[in-house]
Scaffold this motif. Structure first.
Motif, PDB file in Angstrom:
ATOM      1  N   ALA A  95       0.823  -1.210   0.000  1.00  0.00           N
ATOM      2  CA  ALA A  95       0.000   0.000   0.000  1.00  0.00           C
ATOM      3  C   ALA A  95       0.853   1.254   0.000  1.00  0.00           C
ATOM      4  O   ALA A  95       0.426   2.297  -0.475  1.00  0.00           O
ATOM      5  CB  ALA A  95      -0.918  -0.010   1.223  1.00  0.00           C
ATOM      6  N   HIS A 129       4.188   3.862  -3.357  1.00  0.00           N
ATOM      7  CA  HIS A 129       3.723   4.898  -4.260  1.00  0.00           C
ATOM      8  C   HIS A 129       4.897   5.773  -4.681  1.00  0.00           C
ATOM      9  O   HIS A 129       5.976   5.717  -4.094  1.00  0.00           O
ATOM     10  CB  HIS A 129       2.667   5.779  -3.581  1.00  0.00           C
ATOM     11  N   TRP A 162      -0.360   9.525 -10.592  1.00  0.00           N
ATOM     12  CA  TRP A 162      -0.335   9.757  -9.154  1.00  0.00           C
ATOM     13  C   TRP A 162      -0.781  11.201  -8.919  1.00  0.00           C
ATOM     14  O   TRP A 162       0.040  12.109  -8.819  1.00  0.00           O
ATOM     15  CB  TRP A 162       1.062   9.512  -8.603  1.00  0.00           C
ATOM     16  N   ASP A 170      -4.191  11.921  -7.158  1.00  0.00           N
ATOM     17  CA  ASP A 170      -5.322  12.054  -6.239  1.00  0.00           C
ATOM     18  C   ASP A 170      -4.900  12.834  -4.989  1.00  0.00           C
ATOM     19  O   ASP A 170      -3.819  12.604  -4.442  1.00  0.00           O
ATOM     20  CB  ASP A 170      -5.853  10.683  -5.819  1.00  0.00           C
ATOM     21  N   PRO A 203      -6.046   7.865  -0.812  1.00  0.00           N
ATOM     22  CA  PRO A 203      -6.549   7.451  -2.132  1.00  0.00           C
ATOM     23  C   PRO A 203      -5.639   6.404  -2.762  1.00  0.00           C
ATOM     24  O   PRO A 203      -4.498   6.200  -2.328  1.00  0.00           O
ATOM     25  CB  PRO A 203      -6.546   8.758  -2.926  1.00  0.00           C
ATOM     26  N   GLU A 204      -6.141   5.760  -3.793  1.00  0.00           N
ATOM     27  CA  GLU A 204      -5.388   4.675  -4.429  1.00  0.00           C
ATOM     28  C   GLU A 204      -4.114   5.183  -5.096  1.00  0.00           C
ATOM     29  O   GLU A 204      -3.077   4.520  -5.070  1.00  0.00           O
ATOM     30  CB  GLU A 204      -6.269   3.968  -5.464  1.00  0.00           C
ATOM     31  N   HIS A 205      -4.193   6.355  -5.692  1.00  0.00           N
ATOM     32  CA  HIS A 205      -3.026   6.924  -6.381  1.00  0.00           C
ATOM     33  C   HIS A 205      -2.781   8.358  -5.890  1.00  0.00           C
ATOM     34  O   HIS A 205      -3.040   9.329  -6.606  1.00  0.00           O
ATOM     35  CB  HIS A 205      -3.239   6.922  -7.897  1.00  0.00           C
TER      36      HIS A 205
END
Length: 230
Positions: free
Chosen positions: A27, A30, A157, A159, A168-170
Protein backbone atom coordinates in the motif's frame (compact mmCIF):
# COMPACT_ATOMS: atom_id res chain seq x y z
CA UNK A 1 -3.08 -26.79 26.97
CA UNK A 2 -1.72 -29.26 24.35
CA UNK A 3 1.65 -28.31 22.90
CA UNK A 4 0.42 -28.93 19.35
CA UNK A 5 -2.39 -26.39 19.81
CA UNK A 6 0.06 -23.75 21.06
CA UNK A 7 2.38 -24.28 18.10
CA UNK A 8 -0.50 -24.11 15.63
CA UNK A 9 -1.84 -20.89 17.17
CA UNK A 10 1.63 -19.34 17.05
CA UNK A 11 1.97 -20.22 13.37
CA UNK A 12 -1.40 -18.64 12.57
CA UNK A 13 -0.46 -15.43 14.38
CA UNK A 14 2.88 -15.24 12.59
CA UNK A 15 1.27 -15.82 9.20
CA UNK A 16 -1.33 -13.15 9.89
CA UNK A 17 1.39 -10.68 10.84
CA UNK A 18 3.25 -11.35 7.59
CA UNK A 19 0.06 -10.76 5.60
CA UNK A 20 -0.54 -7.44 7.36
CA UNK A 21 3.07 -6.34 6.86
CA UNK A 22 2.94 -7.33 3.20
CA UNK A 23 -0.30 -5.42 2.68
CA UNK A 24 1.15 -2.32 4.36
CA UNK A 25 4.27 -2.56 2.21
CA UNK A 26 2.32 -2.81 -1.03
CA UNK A 27 0.00 0.00 0.00
CA UNK A 28 2.92 2.35 0.65
CA UNK A 29 4.71 1.61 -2.64
CA UNK A 30 3.72 4.90 -4.26
CA UNK A 31 5.63 7.66 -5.99
CA UNK A 32 6.60 9.95 -3.12
CA UNK A 33 8.49 13.20 -2.59
CA UNK A 34 10.75 14.20 0.29
CA UNK A 35 13.35 16.84 1.02
CA UNK A 36 16.34 17.03 3.39
CA UNK A 37 16.36 20.83 3.52
CA UNK A 38 13.04 22.35 2.44
CA UNK A 39 11.93 25.38 4.41
CA UNK A 40 9.80 28.42 3.57
CA UNK A 41 11.68 31.13 1.70
CA UNK A 42 14.71 28.95 0.96
CA UNK A 43 16.06 26.67 -1.73
CA UNK A 44 15.50 22.93 -1.50
CA UNK A 45 16.37 19.57 -2.93
CA UNK A 46 13.27 17.57 -3.82
CA UNK A 47 13.70 13.81 -4.08
CA UNK A 48 11.08 11.75 -5.92
CA UNK A 49 11.19 8.04 -5.11
CA UNK A 50 9.71 5.88 -7.88
CA UNK A 51 9.03 2.16 -7.33
CA UNK A 52 8.22 -0.20 -10.18
CA UNK A 53 5.11 -2.01 -8.95
CA UNK A 54 5.29 -4.81 -11.48
CA UNK A 55 6.75 -8.30 -11.71
CA UNK A 56 7.56 -8.22 -15.41
CA UNK A 57 7.70 -4.61 -16.71
CA UNK A 58 10.00 -1.64 -16.07
CA UNK A 59 9.38 2.04 -15.46
CA UNK A 60 10.54 3.93 -18.52
CA UNK A 61 9.23 7.47 -17.96
CA UNK A 62 8.36 9.88 -15.15
CA UNK A 63 6.63 13.24 -15.53
CA UNK A 64 6.47 15.50 -12.47
CA UNK A 65 4.20 18.56 -12.42
CA UNK A 66 5.28 21.59 -10.41
CA UNK A 67 2.79 23.92 -8.67
CA UNK A 68 1.67 26.91 -10.73
CA UNK A 69 0.02 28.74 -7.83
CA UNK A 70 3.38 28.70 -6.01
CA UNK A 71 5.86 28.50 -8.90
CA UNK A 72 9.62 28.23 -8.53
CA UNK A 73 11.87 30.90 -9.96
CA UNK A 74 14.67 28.37 -10.25
CA UNK A 75 14.41 24.68 -11.21
CA UNK A 76 17.44 22.46 -11.71
CA UNK A 77 16.98 18.80 -12.67
CA UNK A 78 19.26 15.96 -11.68
CA UNK A 79 21.17 14.47 -14.61
CA UNK A 80 21.13 10.67 -14.44
CA UNK A 81 22.94 8.07 -16.52
CA UNK A 82 20.46 6.19 -18.68
CA UNK A 83 17.85 8.93 -18.51
CA UNK A 84 17.05 11.98 -20.65
CA UNK A 85 15.64 14.95 -18.76
CA UNK A 86 13.44 17.72 -20.18
CA UNK A 87 11.96 20.81 -18.50
CA UNK A 88 8.87 22.50 -19.90
CA UNK A 89 8.27 26.20 -19.32
CA UNK A 90 4.80 27.70 -19.66
CA UNK A 91 3.03 31.00 -19.14
CA UNK A 92 1.41 31.22 -15.72
CA UNK A 93 -2.33 31.86 -15.33
CA UNK A 94 -1.45 35.01 -13.37
CA UNK A 95 1.66 36.87 -12.29
CA UNK A 96 3.20 35.54 -9.09
CA UNK A 97 5.70 37.40 -6.93
CA UNK A 98 8.48 35.16 -5.60
CA UNK A 99 10.81 37.11 -3.34
CA UNK A 100 11.99 40.11 -5.32
CA UNK A 101 11.03 38.53 -8.65
CA UNK A 102 7.65 38.67 -10.41
CA UNK A 103 7.08 35.56 -12.52
CA UNK A 104 4.92 35.50 -15.62
CA UNK A 105 6.16 32.06 -16.72
CA UNK A 106 7.82 29.14 -14.97
CA UNK A 107 8.87 25.51 -15.29
CA UNK A 108 5.66 23.51 -14.98
CA UNK A 109 6.79 19.93 -15.72
CA UNK A 110 10.00 17.94 -15.58
CA UNK A 111 10.23 14.68 -17.54
CA UNK A 112 12.75 11.87 -17.19
CA UNK A 113 12.72 9.32 -20.04
CA UNK A 114 14.77 6.13 -19.92
CA UNK A 115 17.30 5.71 -22.70
CA UNK A 116 18.32 2.23 -21.56
CA UNK A 117 16.49 -0.21 -19.34
CA UNK A 118 14.62 2.05 -16.95
CA UNK A 119 13.70 0.93 -13.43
CA UNK A 120 13.54 -2.90 -13.33
CA UNK A 121 10.54 -4.83 -11.95
CA UNK A 122 10.10 -4.60 -8.17
CA UNK A 123 12.99 -2.11 -7.87
CA UNK A 124 13.01 1.65 -7.36
CA UNK A 125 15.03 4.73 -8.27
CA UNK A 126 15.18 8.37 -7.15
CA UNK A 127 15.01 11.57 -9.18
CA UNK A 128 15.99 14.94 -7.73
CA UNK A 129 15.24 18.59 -8.39
CA UNK A 130 16.89 21.70 -6.96
CA UNK A 131 14.20 24.38 -6.63
CA UNK A 132 13.60 27.76 -5.05
CA UNK A 133 12.44 29.75 -3.53
CA UNK A 134 10.00 27.72 -1.47
CA UNK A 135 6.72 29.54 -0.75
CA UNK A 136 5.99 31.00 2.67
CA UNK A 137 2.74 30.58 4.57
CA UNK A 138 2.05 27.21 2.90
CA UNK A 139 1.71 23.94 4.80
CA UNK A 140 2.31 21.57 1.89
CA UNK A 141 2.91 21.33 -1.85
CA UNK A 142 1.60 18.67 -4.22
CA UNK A 143 3.52 17.35 -7.21
CA UNK A 144 1.24 15.20 -9.40
CA UNK A 145 3.26 12.60 -11.28
CA UNK A 146 2.71 10.30 -14.25
CA UNK A 147 4.56 6.98 -14.39
CA UNK A 148 4.85 5.03 -17.63
CA UNK A 149 5.74 1.32 -17.86
CA UNK A 150 7.53 -0.53 -20.66
CA UNK A 151 4.30 -2.28 -21.71
CA UNK A 152 2.57 1.08 -22.24
CA UNK A 153 0.66 1.18 -18.94
CA UNK A 154 0.33 4.71 -17.51
CA UNK A 155 -0.29 5.38 -13.82
CA UNK A 156 -1.29 8.88 -12.71
CA UNK A 157 -0.34 9.76 -9.15
CA UNK A 158 -2.62 12.76 -8.83
CA UNK A 159 -5.32 12.05 -6.24
CA UNK A 160 -5.48 14.56 -3.37
CA UNK A 161 -5.95 13.12 0.10
CA UNK A 162 -8.87 14.61 2.03
CA UNK A 163 -8.84 15.26 5.77
CA UNK A 164 -10.33 12.37 7.70
CA UNK A 165 -10.55 10.12 4.63
CA UNK A 166 -8.53 7.05 3.75
CA UNK A 167 -5.51 7.47 1.54
CA UNK A 168 -6.55 7.45 -2.13
CA UNK A 169 -5.39 4.68 -4.43
CA UNK A 170 -3.03 6.92 -6.38
CA UNK A 171 -2.09 9.84 -4.10
CA UNK A 172 -0.16 12.77 -5.51
CA UNK A 173 3.36 13.12 -4.07
CA UNK A 174 2.99 15.74 -1.33
CA UNK A 175 5.70 17.59 0.56
CA UNK A 176 4.98 18.90 4.05
CA UNK A 177 6.65 22.23 4.79
CA UNK A 178 7.91 23.14 8.23
CA UNK A 179 8.67 26.71 9.22
CA UNK A 180 12.24 27.53 10.18
CA UNK A 181 12.71 27.33 13.94
CA UNK A 182 14.52 30.19 15.65
CA UNK A 183 16.60 28.81 18.54
CA UNK A 184 15.08 31.17 21.13
CA UNK A 185 14.68 28.46 23.74
CA UNK A 186 18.29 27.38 23.29
CA UNK A 187 19.53 30.96 23.71
CA UNK A 188 17.40 31.43 26.83
CA UNK A 189 18.64 28.17 28.25
CA UNK A 190 22.26 29.11 27.61
CA UNK A 191 21.72 32.51 29.21
CA UNK A 192 20.07 30.92 32.25
CA UNK A 193 22.82 28.34 32.58
CA UNK A 194 25.49 31.02 32.31
CA UNK A 195 23.80 33.16 34.97
CA UNK A 196 23.42 30.17 37.29
CA UNK A 197 27.06 29.22 36.80
CA UNK A 198 28.20 32.74 37.66
CA UNK A 199 25.96 32.83 40.73
CA UNK A 200 27.29 29.50 41.98
CA UNK A 201 30.85 30.59 41.29
CA UNK A 202 30.32 33.79 43.28
CA UNK A 203 28.73 31.89 46.14
CA UNK A 204 31.66 29.46 46.19
CA UNK A 205 34.12 32.31 46.26
CA UNK A 206 32.25 33.93 49.14
CA UNK A 207 32.28 30.69 51.14
CA UNK A 208 36.00 30.32 50.47
CA UNK A 209 36.73 33.86 51.67
CA UNK A 210 34.68 33.30 54.81
CA UNK A 211 36.58 30.11 55.50
CA UNK A 212 39.88 31.89 55.01
CA UNK A 213 38.78 34.69 57.34
CA UNK A 214 37.87 32.23 60.07
CA UNK A 215 41.16 30.42 59.55
CA UNK A 216 43.21 33.60 59.96
CA UNK A 217 41.27 34.81 63.02
CA UNK A 218 43.68 35.08 66.00
CA UNK A 219 43.16 32.35 68.54
CA UNK A 220 42.59 33.22 72.17
CA UNK A 221 45.30 32.04 74.56
CA UNK A 222 43.80 29.94 77.27
CA UNK A 223 44.51 31.26 80.80
CA UNK A 224 45.29 28.48 83.19
CA UNK A 225 43.41 28.46 86.43
CA UNK A 226 45.41 28.64 89.62
CA UNK A 227 47.08 25.31 90.18
CA UNK A 228 46.61 24.12 86.54
CA UNK A 229 49.39 23.66 84.06
CA UNK A 230 49.21 25.46 80.75
Amino acid sequence: MPKRFVLRAGAIVAASALVVIGAAGSASAHVTVSSPDAKPGGYAKLVFRVPTESDNTSTTKLVVSLPTDHPFASVGAQVKDGWKVEKKEEKLPAEVKVGDVTLTKAITTVTWTATAGGIPPNDFDEFALSVGRMPEGVDSLSFPAVQTYSDGEVVKWADVAKDGADEPEHPAPTLKLTAAITPVAATTSEGTSDTLARWLGGAGLLVGLLGLAFGLRPRRTAVAAPGEKQ
